[in-house]
Design an enzyme around this catalytic site. Structure first.
Site, PDB file in Angstrom:
ATOM      1  N   ASP A   1       7.966   1.544  -9.924  1.00 20.02           N
ATOM      2  CA  ASP A   1       9.096   2.458 -10.109  1.00 20.02           C
ATOM      3  C   ASP A   1       9.174   2.926 -11.553  1.00 20.02           C
ATOM      4  OD1 ASP A   1       9.898   2.403  -7.487  1.00 20.02           O
ATOM      5  OD2 ASP A   1      11.588   1.043  -7.809  1.00 20.02           O
TER       6      ASP A   1
ATOM      7  N   ALA B   1       0.835  -1.205   0.000  1.00 18.41           N
ATOM      8  CA  ALA B   1       0.000   0.000   0.000  1.00 18.41           C
ATOM      9  C   ALA B   1       0.866   1.249   0.000  1.00 18.41           C
ATOM     10  CB  ALA B   1      -0.930  -0.011   1.213  1.00 18.41           C
TER      11      ALA B   1
ATOM     12  N   ASP C   1       6.935  -3.312  -6.577  1.00 23.63           N
ATOM     13  CA  ASP C   1       7.792  -2.157  -6.336  1.00 23.63           C
ATOM     14  C   ASP C   1       8.561  -1.777  -7.599  1.00 23.63           C
ATOM     15  OD1 ASP C   1       9.127  -0.262  -4.401  1.00 23.63           O
ATOM     16  OD2 ASP C   1      10.878  -1.416  -5.017  1.00 23.63           O
TER      17      ASP C   1
ATOM     18  N   THR D   1       3.890   1.500  -1.245  1.00 22.27           N
ATOM     19  CA  THR D   1       4.446   1.599  -2.595  1.00 22.27           C
ATOM     20  C   THR D   1       3.447   2.223  -3.554  1.00 22.27           C
ATOM     21  OG1 THR D   1       5.837  -0.359  -2.249  1.00 22.27           O
ATOM     22  CG2 THR D   1       5.398   0.276  -4.517  1.00 22.27           C
TER      23      THR D   1
ATOM     24  N   THR E   1       7.454  -9.752   0.078  1.00 20.57           N
ATOM     25  CA  THR E   1       7.445 -10.992  -0.670  1.00 20.57           C
ATOM     26  C   THR E   1       7.962 -10.767  -2.085  1.00 20.57           C
ATOM     27  OG1 THR E   1       5.203 -10.572  -1.451  1.00 20.57           O
ATOM     28  CG2 THR E   1       5.432 -11.767   0.641  1.00 20.57           C
TER      29      THR E   1
ATOM     30  N   ASP F   1       8.532   1.766   2.208  1.00 18.74           N
ATOM     31  CA  ASP F   1       7.895   0.455   2.073  1.00 18.74           C
ATOM     32  C   ASP F   1       8.780  -0.649   2.634  1.00 18.74           C
ATOM     33  OD1 ASP F   1       9.825   0.343   0.093  1.00 18.74           O
ATOM     34  OD2 ASP F   1       8.434  -0.039  -1.552  1.00 18.74           O
TER      35      ASP F   1
END
Length: 207
Positions: free
Chosen positions: A98, A36, A94, A38, A87, A75
């Site tokens: 990005d 969340a 992520d 991220t 995980t 995060d």
């Protein structure tokens, strides 16, 4: 959680982690996980880049984006403190987000240059966007093939710092800093792509 482990990020991470730990603890206590965090960071970056930059608000846009970029470190803090989501899926999310954030930042600058009728710099910013994506793709593809690709002059943190600082200082009235930053990023990104391709080729040739 951050995907790009550059030298700059390795230097900044310990200090930033200490600063962000209280906020991370508060988020964990409220049941907010790293995925969340991220998503919020990416959403904030996209909105700020595509709203502030086209309006010519380079300083405020860069400041707001910098705050949301820090979520890329937050995060990881949340994940380590038990917020869940640390995980493989979290790492994938992520890295993917990005790329979206980077695209928004440079798209905002491209629009800004178009509004200013500076087509040359719009083209340079477009090159930075494409080259930056290629830098990340080459590394991801190489690692997908079981190779290493942790080389290069300008990884994501370096590109973000140069881009945001140049845009922010330009917003404060520093002359020529934004074009200089964009040209520097374009050259550094192109060099990084070449460095990574050569690095991968040498590994394959050795097999």
């Amino acid at each position: 959680m951050a995907y790009d482990q550059s030298a700059m990020l390795k230097l900044l991470r310990p200090a930033m982690t200490r600063i962000l730990t209280p906020l991370g603890r508060a988020l964990v206590q409220r049941g907010i996980g790293p995925n969340a965090v991220t998503a919020i960071g990416t959403l904030g970056t996209v909105i700020c880049a595509l709203v502030f930059y086209p309006m010519g608000q380079l300083w405020w846009g860069s400041l707001a984006i910098t705050i949301f970029v820090l979520f890329d470190l937050l995060d990881g803090v949340v994940a380590r403190m038990g917020g869940g989501g640390g995980t493989t899926w979290g790492a994938f999310l992520d890295s993917t987000l990005d790329r979206l954030a980077d695209a928004a930042i440079f798209s905002g600058l491209i629009i800004y240059f178009f509004v200013q009728r500076d087509l040359l710099m719009a083209a340079v910013a477009l090159f930075c966007l494409v080259a930056g994506a290629l830098v990340s793709y080459v590394k991801a593809r190489a690692e997908g093939l079981g190779l290493t690709c942790d080389v290069g002059l300008a990884e994501r943190p370096e590109r973000l710092v140069v881009g945001l600082v140049a845009a922010g200082l330009s917003g404060l009235g520093v002359p020529y800093i934004l074009p200089l930053g964009m040209w520097l990023l374009a050259a550094a990104s192109a060099i990084t792509v070449v460095q990574r391709v050569v690095h991968v080729h040498r590994q394959i040739g050795a097999r």
